[in-house]
Structure formats: structure tokens, C-alpha cells
Design a protein around this motif. Structure first.
Motif, PDB file in Angstrom:
ATOM      1  N   LYS A  61     -18.180 -15.853  12.729  1.00 36.82           N
ATOM      2  CA  LYS A  61     -16.850 -15.243  12.770  1.00 36.82           C
ATOM      3  C   LYS A  61     -16.927 -13.833  13.344  1.00 36.82           C
ATOM      4  O   LYS A  61     -16.051 -13.414  14.117  1.00 36.82           O
ATOM      5  CB  LYS A  61     -16.229 -15.194  11.380  1.00 36.82           C
ATOM      6  CG  LYS A  61     -14.813 -14.602  11.370  1.00 36.82           C
ATOM      7  CD  LYS A  61     -14.226 -14.560   9.980  1.00 36.82           C
ATOM      8  CE  LYS A  61     -12.801 -14.015  10.015  1.00 36.82           C
ATOM      9  NZ  LYS A  61     -12.716 -12.645  10.571  1.00 36.82           N
ATOM     10  N   ASP A  62     -17.971 -13.096  12.976  1.00 38.14           N
ATOM     11  CA  ASP A  62     -18.156 -11.759  13.542  1.00 38.14           C
ATOM     12  C   ASP A  62     -18.312 -11.839  15.060  1.00 38.14           C
ATOM     13  O   ASP A  62     -17.780 -10.999  15.796  1.00 38.14           O
ATOM     14  CB  ASP A  62     -19.390 -11.093  12.937  1.00 38.14           C
ATOM     15  CG  ASP A  62     -19.220 -10.780  11.462  1.00 38.14           C
ATOM     16  OD1 ASP A  62     -18.106 -10.432  11.058  1.00 38.14           O
ATOM     17  OD2 ASP A  62     -20.211 -10.889  10.722  1.00 38.14           O
ATOM     18  N   ASP A  63     -19.051 -12.853  15.539  1.00 35.04           N
ATOM     19  CA  ASP A  63     -19.205 -13.052  16.986  1.00 35.04           C
ATOM     20  C   ASP A  63     -17.846 -13.163  17.665  1.00 35.04           C
ATOM     21  O   ASP A  63     -17.590 -12.543  18.699  1.00 35.04           O
ATOM     22  CB  ASP A  63     -20.005 -14.327  17.266  1.00 35.04           C
ATOM     23  CG  ASP A  63     -21.492 -14.172  16.990  1.00 35.04           C
ATOM     24  OD1 ASP A  63     -21.963 -13.026  16.896  1.00 35.04           O
ATOM     25  OD2 ASP A  63     -22.168 -15.196  16.872  1.00 35.04           O
ATOM     26  N   LEU A  64     -16.971 -13.978  17.088  1.00 35.64           N
ATOM     27  CA  LEU A  64     -15.657 -14.229  17.682  1.00 35.64           C
ATOM     28  C   LEU A  64     -14.769 -12.994  17.605  1.00 35.64           C
ATOM     29  O   LEU A  64     -13.992 -12.715  18.526  1.00 35.64           O
ATOM     30  CB  LEU A  64     -14.980 -15.402  16.981  1.00 35.64           C
ATOM     31  CG  LEU A  64     -15.694 -16.754  17.090  1.00 35.64           C
ATOM     32  CD1 LEU A  64     -14.981 -17.807  16.254  1.00 35.64           C
ATOM     33  CD2 LEU A  64     -15.789 -17.206  18.538  1.00 35.64           C
ATOM     34  N   ASP A  65     -14.897 -12.246  16.528  1.00 38.35           N
ATOM     35  CA  ASP A  65     -14.028 -11.082  16.331  1.00 38.35           C
ATOM     36  C   ASP A  65     -14.250  -9.982  17.357  1.00 38.35           C
ATOM     37  O   ASP A  65     -13.327  -9.212  17.645  1.00 38.35           O
ATOM     38  CB  ASP A  65     -14.230 -10.498  14.926  1.00 38.35           C
ATOM     39  CG  ASP A  65     -13.628 -11.361  13.829  1.00 38.35           C
ATOM     40  OD1 ASP A  65     -12.792 -12.240  14.156  1.00 38.35           O
ATOM     41  OD2 ASP A  65     -13.994 -11.168  12.654  1.00 38.35           O
ATOM     42  N   ILE A  66     -15.462  -9.878  17.915  1.00 38.62           N
ATOM     43  CA  ILE A  66     -15.768  -8.742  18.799  1.00 38.62           C
ATOM     44  C   ILE A  66     -15.563  -9.056  20.278  1.00 38.62           C
ATOM     45  O   ILE A  66     -15.844  -8.213  21.124  1.00 38.62           O
ATOM     46  CB  ILE A  66     -17.209  -8.240  18.578  1.00 38.62           C
ATOM     47  CG1 ILE A  66     -18.239  -9.292  19.006  1.00 38.62           C
ATOM     48  CG2 ILE A  66     -17.417  -7.801  17.139  1.00 38.62           C
ATOM     49  CD1 ILE A  66     -19.669  -8.769  19.001  1.00 38.62           C
ATOM     50  N   VAL A  67     -15.067 -10.251  20.591  1.00 38.83           N
ATOM     51  CA  VAL A  67     -14.855 -10.612  21.995  1.00 38.83           C
ATOM     52  C   VAL A  67     -13.910  -9.614  22.665  1.00 38.83           C
ATOM     53  O   VAL A  67     -12.810  -9.347  22.173  1.00 38.83           O
ATOM     54  CB  VAL A  67     -14.292 -12.035  22.118  1.00 38.83           C
ATOM     55  CG1 VAL A  67     -13.851 -12.321  23.558  1.00 38.83           C
ATOM     56  CG2 VAL A  67     -15.321 -13.059  21.679  1.00 38.83           C
ATOM     57  N   GLY A  68     -14.357  -9.065  23.785  1.00 37.93           N
ATOM     58  CA  GLY A  68     -13.515  -8.152  24.555  1.00 37.93           C
ATOM     59  C   GLY A  68     -13.518  -6.716  24.086  1.00 37.93           C
ATOM     60  O   GLY A  68     -12.845  -5.871  24.684  1.00 37.93           O
ATOM     61  N   TRP A  69     -14.275  -6.411  23.033  1.00 35.59           N
ATOM     62  CA  TRP A  69     -14.259  -5.044  22.527  1.00 35.59           C
ATOM     63  C   TRP A  69     -14.997  -4.096  23.468  1.00 35.59           C
ATOM     64  O   TRP A  69     -16.015  -4.448  24.062  1.00 35.59           O
ATOM     65  CB  TRP A  69     -14.930  -4.996  21.164  1.00 35.59           C
ATOM     66  CG  TRP A  69     -14.092  -5.526  20.042  1.00 35.59           C
ATOM     67  CD1 TRP A  69     -12.946  -6.255  20.143  1.00 35.59           C
ATOM     68  CD2 TRP A  69     -14.350  -5.368  18.642  1.00 35.59           C
ATOM     69  NE1 TRP A  69     -12.476  -6.574  18.898  1.00 35.59           N
ATOM     70  CE2 TRP A  69     -13.312  -6.049  17.958  1.00 35.59           C
ATOM     71  CE3 TRP A  69     -15.356  -4.752  17.913  1.00 35.59           C
ATOM     72  CZ2 TRP A  69     -13.260  -6.096  16.561  1.00 35.59           C
ATOM     73  CZ3 TRP A  69     -15.303  -4.800  16.527  1.00 35.59           C
ATOM     74  CH2 TRP A  69     -14.267  -5.457  15.859  1.00 35.59           C
ATOM     75  N   PRO A  70     -14.510  -2.849  23.577  1.00 37.45           N
ATOM     76  CA  PRO A  70     -15.237  -1.845  24.372  1.00 37.45           C
ATOM     77  C   PRO A  70     -16.496  -1.403  23.643  1.00 37.45           C
ATOM     78  O   PRO A  70     -16.626  -1.575  22.416  1.00 37.45           O
ATOM     79  CB  PRO A  70     -14.227  -0.706  24.501  1.00 37.45           C
ATOM     80  CG  PRO A  70     -13.344  -0.853  23.303  1.00 37.45           C
ATOM     81  CD  PRO A  70     -13.237  -2.337  23.053  1.00 37.45           C
ATOM     82  N   ILE A  71     -17.427  -0.839  24.382  1.00 37.65           N
ATOM     83  CA  ILE A  71     -18.715  -0.448  23.834  1.00 37.65           C
ATOM     84  C   ILE A  71     -18.589   0.500  22.631  1.00 37.65           C
ATOM     85  O   ILE A  71     -19.241   0.279  21.602  1.00 37.65           O
ATOM     86  CB  ILE A  71     -19.604   0.198  24.916  1.00 37.65           C
ATOM     87  CG1 ILE A  71     -19.796  -0.774  26.093  1.00 37.65           C
ATOM     88  CG2 ILE A  71     -20.953   0.599  24.335  1.00 37.65           C
ATOM     89  CD1 ILE A  71     -20.470  -2.065  25.726  1.00 37.65           C
TER      90      ILE A  71
END
Length: 254
Positions: A61-71
């Protein structure tokens, strides 16, 4: 003309090209991760590796949550999980993992290279607009140049060359400025809510290339957003172009 985001773009409107016909846009502005290349798994792996290396939990779920996040947001998340490392060290480790994953094989999404080739045949410049730092774009840019007679992107804006990250529109505004076009005359392609928000805020006609991405209602219903299932649907916006794609498989002497 080849430019990059370290150059301050000219804003004199008398030099800005204008195109009000969406089917012949002034430029194609491309996100990288999840849009042109399938590197989101590499980013998730990179973040997860850093967190788990410190004995902390990181889930699917953490993997999916960070999709597209800036550095910067990724770094903040890693630190909030309890990783006691300076931001610069976390950034370095994330990019090392990304570079290692794609060094031998750039995971182009279906139709990505063909889309860039179609835009080029139509005389439309192509910019890379990504939250990834410059170091993380090297393999992609090298591979594209090998496929297109040593021609890289016409402009490049990376996350370490802007003051404000997506969803702020700065990166798209800067890319358009480098190409001396108006954002509202451009097509942008994005996969995440963060990136789509940035492109829309900049004024670009935006294609969401991951139709299952959840968007806020106001963004999902925006008149300048079109959601598609394939990059070939974006290529159709450039109309008929002469046959013979200006690209080839990368040379073996990589």
C-alpha cells in the motif's frame, strides 16, 4: 535548439510561438516516471529499500501511495518513518537504485518512443518535465538519443532545477518558456494526480495516460483533461505525418 532547465527561459511574448489548435500543438510536454517509462516500481523499491534497511515497515500500500510524488516529499516520508539520514543522503540512495534498475534496459511504455517520433515528424518540439532529479534521467536521455540519431529532448526540466515541485505549475511553465511557447498551446502527458494537477494549473491541454488514477472531482472533470488508455491516442493529436519513424533500436555499444 537544445536547451535545458538550467537556462533562464526568455519570457518576451513577442518571441513566443502560438498555436490554438489542439491537433497541432506548439509542444509536447512529457512527464517521465509512469508516463514515458515504467519506473514507478523502481522508485517504490528504492524508497522501500531505504526504509526496510533501517528495520522499519514498508508495505505494498505504501508503494501505491507514493506514485507520482516529488523527491522532497519522498524524502520527507522516509524521514517520518524513522530513517535517521540527511535529505541529501536519501536522495542519493534513491537515485542510485533508480539508475541501477534502468541502466541496462530503459522500460519504455508501449507507444512512448513512437509518440515522440510522431511529434518530431509533425515539427513539434518535445520536452521532458519530471520531478526526478537530473541524475535519474541520464539513462532515458541516452537511450532516446541513440534511437533518434543522437537527438535528445528539445528541453529538459528536472526536479532539482525548479523551486517548486509538482503539483505547482512551475516545471511546466518553465518547459514552455524554454521552448518559447505558451503552456496553454501545449499538450502535456501525465500519469499521476500530482502531475496532472501541475499541467492543468500551468494551462496545458493534458492527457492522463493512466485511466485508473484517482483524481479529485474538480480535476477529474476539468475541461482541459482527457483520459486515455494508450499513448497512441495522444499521437493521434498530431495528425498525419510523413511515413518512416526517425528512430531505431539502440545501438549495441551502449
Amino acid at each position: 535548439m537544445k536547451v535545458d532547465s538550467t537556462t533562464d527561459p526568455t519570457t518576451d511574448l513577442s518571441t513566443v510561438q502560438s498555436s490554438t489548435v489542439l491537433s497541432r500543438p506548439a509542444a509536447l510536454l512529457c512527464d517521465m516516471d509512469g508516463t514515458l517509462v515504467d519506473t514507478e516500481p523502481a522508485w517504490s523499491r528504492a524508497v522501500g529499500d531505504v526504509v526496510r534497511a533501517h528495520g522499519l515497515s514498508w508495505t505494498v500500500k505504501d508503494d501505491l501511495d507514493i506514485v507520482g510524488w516529488p523527491i522532497p516529499r519522498l524524502v520527507q516520508t522516509v524521514q517520518e518513518r524513522g530513517v535517521d539520514l540527511p535529505a541529501e543522503e536519501i536522495v542519493s540512495r534513491l537515485h542510485e537504485t533508480l539508475a541501477a534498475v534502468i541502466a541496462d534496459h530503459v522500460p519504455w511504455r508501449d507507444g512512448a518512443v513512437e509518440l515522440i517520433a510522431t511529434a518530431r515528424r509533425a515539427g513539434v518540439p518535445v520536452a521532458l518535465v519530471t520531478a526526478t532529479y537530473a541524475a535519474g534521467t541520464t539513462a532515458l536521455r541516452r537511450d532516446l538519443a541513440q534511437r533518434m540519431a543522437e537527438r535528445d529532448f528539445d528541453a529538459v526540466v528536472t526536479g532539482d532545477t525548479v523551486r517548486q515541485q509538482k503539483p505547482h505549475p512551475e516545471s511546466y511553465q518553465r518547459a514552455a518558456g524554454l521552448l518559447k511557447v505558451r503552456p496553454e498551446d501545449c499538450i502535456a502527458i501525465e500519469d499521476s494526480a500530482t502531475g496532472i494537477g501541475a499541467a492543468i494549473a500551468a494551462g496545458a491541454h493534458t492527457f492522463g495516460v493512466q485511466p485508473n488514477t484517482q483524481l479529485p472531482t474538480g480535476l477529474a472533470n476539468h475541461p482541459r483533461l482527457r483520459r486515455v488508455t494508450a499513448l497512441s491516442e495522444v499521437a493521434a493529436q498530431f495528425g498525419a505525418a510523413p511515413p518512416g519513424p526517425p528512430w531505431a533500436p539502440p545501438r549495441p555499444d551502449r
